[in-house]
Design an enzyme around this catalytic site. Sequence first.
Site, PDB file in Angstrom:
ATOM      1  N   GLY A   1     -85.446 -26.969  46.362  1.00  0.00           N
ATOM      2  CA  GLY A   1     -84.343 -26.135  46.803  1.00  0.00           C
ATOM      3  C   GLY A   1     -84.898 -24.740  47.061  1.00  0.00           C
ATOM      4  O   GLY A   1     -86.105 -24.553  47.229  1.00  0.00           O
ATOM      5  N   ARG A   2     -84.036 -23.744  47.057  1.00  0.00           N
ATOM      6  CA  ARG A   2     -84.519 -22.380  47.243  1.00  0.00           C
ATOM      7  C   ARG A   2     -84.877 -21.719  45.919  1.00  0.00           C
ATOM      8  O   ARG A   2     -85.431 -20.626  45.895  1.00  0.00           O
ATOM      9  CB  ARG A   2     -83.485 -21.548  48.005  1.00  0.00           C
ATOM     10  CG  ARG A   2     -83.462 -21.888  49.488  1.00  0.00           C
ATOM     11  CD  ARG A   2     -82.501 -21.036  50.279  1.00  0.00           C
ATOM     12  NE  ARG A   2     -81.120 -21.233  49.837  1.00  0.00           N
ATOM     13  CZ  ARG A   2     -80.402 -20.344  49.135  1.00  0.00           C
ATOM     14  NH1 ARG A   2     -80.893 -19.187  48.806  1.00  0.00           N
ATOM     15  NH2 ARG A   2     -79.168 -20.620  48.779  1.00  0.00           N
TER      16      ARG A   2
ATOM     17  N   GLU B   1     -88.616 -20.109  45.249  1.00  0.00           N
ATOM     18  CA  GLU B   1     -88.982 -18.812  45.831  1.00  0.00           C
ATOM     19  C   GLU B   1     -88.407 -17.673  45.005  1.00  0.00           C
ATOM     20  O   GLU B   1     -88.960 -16.575  44.982  1.00  0.00           O
ATOM     21  CB  GLU B   1     -88.545 -18.719  47.291  1.00  0.00           C
ATOM     22  CG  GLU B   1     -87.056 -18.643  47.486  1.00  0.00           C
ATOM     23  CD  GLU B   1     -86.610 -18.800  48.930  1.00  0.00           C
ATOM     24  OE1 GLU B   1     -85.710 -18.044  49.336  1.00  0.00           O
ATOM     25  OE2 GLU B   1     -87.145 -19.672  49.644  1.00  0.00           O
TER      26      GLU B   1
ATOM     27  N   CYS C   1     -90.701 -30.785  46.762  1.00  0.00           N
ATOM     28  CA  CYS C   1     -90.073 -30.031  47.840  1.00  0.00           C
ATOM     29  C   CYS C   1     -90.621 -28.607  47.909  1.00  0.00           C
ATOM     30  O   CYS C   1     -91.784 -28.409  48.221  1.00  0.00           O
ATOM     31  CB  CYS C   1     -88.554 -30.059  47.658  1.00  0.00           C
ATOM     32  SG  CYS C   1     -87.612 -29.541  49.097  1.00  0.00           S
ATOM     33  N   HIS C   2     -89.816 -27.591  47.584  1.00  0.00           N
ATOM     34  CA  HIS C   2     -90.271 -26.206  47.569  1.00  0.00           C
ATOM     35  C   HIS C   2     -90.887 -25.823  46.214  1.00  0.00           C
ATOM     36  O   HIS C   2     -91.402 -24.724  46.057  1.00  0.00           O
ATOM     37  CB  HIS C   2     -89.101 -25.256  47.866  1.00  0.00           C
ATOM     38  CG  HIS C   2     -88.636 -25.290  49.288  1.00  0.00           C
ATOM     39  ND1 HIS C   2     -87.946 -26.361  49.823  1.00  0.00           N
ATOM     40  CD2 HIS C   2     -88.759 -24.390  50.283  1.00  0.00           C
ATOM     41  CE1 HIS C   2     -87.649 -26.111  51.085  1.00  0.00           C
ATOM     42  NE2 HIS C   2     -88.132 -24.927  51.398  1.00  0.00           N
TER      43      HIS C   2
ATOM     44  N   TYR D   1     -92.503 -30.179  50.815  1.00  0.00           N
ATOM     45  CA  TYR D   1     -91.661 -30.187  52.007  1.00  0.00           C
ATOM     46  C   TYR D   1     -92.464 -29.572  53.141  1.00  0.00           C
ATOM     47  O   TYR D   1     -93.208 -28.604  52.949  1.00  0.00           O
ATOM     48  CB  TYR D   1     -90.364 -29.412  51.746  1.00  0.00           C
ATOM     49  CG  TYR D   1     -89.441 -29.455  52.928  1.00  0.00           C
ATOM     50  CD1 TYR D   1     -88.885 -30.664  53.342  1.00  0.00           C
ATOM     51  CD2 TYR D   1     -89.142 -28.314  53.649  1.00  0.00           C
ATOM     52  CE1 TYR D   1     -88.052 -30.727  54.448  1.00  0.00           C
ATOM     53  CE2 TYR D   1     -88.299 -28.367  54.750  1.00  0.00           C
ATOM     54  CZ  TYR D   1     -87.768 -29.568  55.144  1.00  0.00           C
ATOM     55  OH  TYR D   1     -86.944 -29.630  56.245  1.00  0.00           O
TER      56      TYR D   1
END
Length: 180
Positions: A80-81, A84, A110-111, A130
């Site tokens: 997901g975000r 970051e 993923c992230h 990802y």
Amino acid sequence: MAGDAVEAQEIFYPFWRLKEEGIDVVVAAPSKKTLFTVVHDFEPGWETYSEKMGYRFDWVDLAFKDVKPEEFDGLIIPGGRAPEFIRTFAELEPIVRHFFAENKPVAAICHGPLVIAGFGLAKGRIMTCYAAVALDLKQSGANYIDQEVVVDGNLVTSRAWPDLPAFMREFLRLLLKGKN
């Protein structure tokens, strides 16, 4: 390790799968609170993923500042975000570094590999993620491979939530090695 904007499937699936195995699961985030998840989906005609609000995740046990990594056997970093965002918390880096230094199982999907790359731990590793994160991995010195799951020593990485069965199979294999 998670935070707001964590990909819903990438936190819920591992959470319940580990519990199904009888493993005590502890979730840490920047603060001990309910997390707001997101759903990244692959829509026809979109060249990137779409984002929708997901379920609330009510099972955060600890803030990063309260984690004692020596008390844990493995680490999962969902995507997901959130990655970051959470990598900007100074308290997270020594936790993640501990798992690498002690060669404990680490899984990132993923992230999630952004956390590993951000702390300089991807150099020389074979990893996947990802597709939009691949450039970050390559620039951090990782050998990027586009496949469902990659295991490099103690590190398990996968591309996104469709890869969760392979991701958890390989993480559990490492986590349970020698415990049965």
